[in-house]
Motif scaffolding. Structure first.
Motif, short mmCIF file in Angstrom:
data_model
loop_
_atom_site.label_atom_id
_atom_site.label_comp_id
_atom_site.label_asym_id
_atom_site.label_seq_id
_atom_site.Cartn_x
_atom_site.Cartn_y
_atom_site.Cartn_z
N MET A 1 0.84 -1.17 0.00
CA MET A 1 0.00 0.00 0.00
C MET A 1 0.89 1.24 0.00
SD MET A 1 -3.48 -1.00 0.82
CE MET A 1 -3.97 0.60 1.24
N PHE A 2 0.45 2.23 -0.68
CA PHE A 2 1.21 3.47 -0.73
C PHE A 2 0.46 4.53 0.06
CE2 PHE A 2 2.38 1.17 -4.56
CZ PHE A 2 3.76 1.20 -4.45
N LEU A 3 1.01 4.86 1.20
CA LEU A 3 0.45 5.92 2.04
C LEU A 3 1.52 6.97 2.28
CD1 LEU A 3 -1.43 3.79 4.71
CD2 LEU A 3 -2.42 5.04 2.82
N ARG A 4 1.11 8.17 2.49
CA ARG A 4 2.06 9.24 2.79
C ARG A 4 2.68 9.00 4.16
NH1 ARG A 4 -2.12 13.82 1.25
NH2 ARG A 4 -2.11 13.49 -0.97
N LYS A 5 3.88 9.45 4.31
CA LYS A 5 4.51 9.37 5.62
C LYS A 5 3.73 10.24 6.59
CE LYS A 5 9.17 8.36 4.07
NZ LYS A 5 10.57 8.76 4.09
N GLY A 6 3.51 9.70 7.76
CA GLY A 6 2.77 10.44 8.77
C GLY A 6 1.27 10.30 8.65
N SER A 7 0.78 9.45 7.74
CA SER A 7 -0.66 9.26 7.59
C SER A 7 -1.22 8.60 8.84
CB SER A 7 -0.95 8.39 6.37
OG SER A 7 -2.32 8.07 6.32
N GLU A 8 -2.42 9.00 9.25
CA GLU A 8 -3.02 8.45 10.45
C GLU A 8 -3.49 7.01 10.25
OE1 GLU A 8 -7.48 10.00 10.44
OE2 GLU A 8 -6.03 11.63 10.25
N PHE A 9 -3.61 6.57 9.02
CA PHE A 9 -4.07 5.21 8.74
C PHE A 9 -2.91 4.22 8.59
CE2 PHE A 9 -7.26 8.04 6.78
CZ PHE A 9 -8.30 7.76 7.65
N ALA A 12 -2.51 1.53 11.42
CA ALA A 12 -3.63 0.59 11.45
C ALA A 12 -3.54 -0.40 10.29
CB ALA A 12 -4.96 1.34 11.40
N ILE A 13 -3.19 0.08 9.11
CA ILE A 13 -3.09 -0.81 7.95
C ILE A 13 -1.91 -1.76 8.09
CG2 ILE A 13 -2.59 -0.85 5.47
CD1 ILE A 13 -4.37 1.62 5.24
N ASN A 14 -0.78 -1.27 8.56
CA ASN A 14 0.37 -2.14 8.79
C ASN A 14 0.06 -3.21 9.83
OD1 ASN A 14 2.00 -0.91 6.89
ND2 ASN A 14 2.93 0.50 8.36
N TYR A 15 -0.65 -2.84 10.89
CA TYR A 15 -1.05 -3.80 11.92
C TYR A 15 -1.96 -4.87 11.32
CZ TYR A 15 -3.19 -5.70 16.12
OH TYR A 15 -3.65 -6.55 17.09
N GLY A 16 -2.91 -4.46 10.49
CA GLY A 16 -3.81 -5.42 9.85
C GLY A 16 -3.07 -6.37 8.93
N ILE A 17 -2.11 -5.86 8.16
CA ILE A 17 -1.33 -6.71 7.25
C ILE A 17 -0.51 -7.72 8.04
CG2 ILE A 17 0.57 -6.70 5.59
CD1 ILE A 17 -0.56 -4.07 4.51
N VAL A 18 0.10 -7.29 9.14
CA VAL A 18 0.89 -8.20 9.97
C VAL A 18 -0.01 -9.30 10.55
CG1 VAL A 18 2.19 -8.37 12.14
CG2 VAL A 18 2.73 -6.57 10.50
N LYS A 19 -1.20 -8.94 11.01
CA LYS A 19 -2.13 -9.94 11.55
C LYS A 19 -2.56 -10.94 10.48
CE LYS A 19 -2.49 -9.16 15.84
NZ LYS A 19 -2.06 -10.18 16.78
N LEU A 20 -2.80 -10.47 9.26
CA LEU A 20 -3.17 -11.38 8.16
C LEU A 20 -2.01 -12.32 7.83
CD1 LEU A 20 -5.13 -9.00 5.79
CD2 LEU A 20 -6.06 -10.88 7.14
N GLN A 21 -0.79 -11.82 7.89
CA GLN A 21 0.37 -12.68 7.64
C GLN A 21 0.54 -13.71 8.75
OE1 GLN A 21 3.51 -9.79 7.21
NE2 GLN A 21 3.31 -9.71 4.98
N GLU A 22 0.32 -13.29 9.99
CA GLU A 22 0.48 -14.22 11.11
C GLU A 22 -0.55 -15.33 11.08
OE1 GLU A 22 0.28 -11.81 14.60
OE2 GLU A 22 2.35 -11.10 14.40
N THR A 23 -1.77 -15.03 10.70
CA THR A 23 -2.83 -16.04 10.68
C THR A 23 -2.78 -16.90 9.41
OG1 THR A 23 -4.39 -14.46 9.72
CG2 THR A 23 -4.38 -14.69 12.12
N GLY A 24 -2.01 -16.50 8.42
CA GLY A 24 -1.88 -17.29 7.20
C GLY A 24 -2.88 -16.96 6.11
#
Length: 99
Positions: A1-9, A12-24
């Protein structure tokens, strides 16, 4: 995903991607939907045509049969209702049409 540095989202998006990777989930969907090298989606018979068997179109044939039977049922229902009650509608309308 391409987000601007300092974006408030971003967090949250990085956390969601990590959780999806952890669960498979990401691995499952990657294997399920993306083609692999050496994987052919259709068998080529050499003449440019692929064989279709009956089980490939079974759902479409069943849907078509159910839709046709339903349409015929509603057609005969409308014909029966019009045959039984159609003259009443004409009598009611003729009363209102007189000047």
């Amino acid at each position: 995903m391409f987000l601007r540095k300092g974006s408030e989202f971003r967090n949250a998006i990085n956390y969601g991607i990590v959780k999806l990777q952890e669960t498979g989930h990401i691995r499952y969907h990657t294997i399920r939907w993306l083609p692999r090298t050496g994987y052919r989606t259709c068998e080529n018979t050499g003449d440019g045509f692929t064989s279709i068997e009956l089980h490939h179109i079974e759902t479409a044939v069943i849907f078509l049969a159910v839709a046709t039977i339903s349409a015929l049922f509603f057609l005969f229902s409308e014909i029966a209702v019009d045959w039984k009650y159609g003259h009443r509608q004409l009598v009611k309308n003729s009363i209102f049409c007189k000047p």
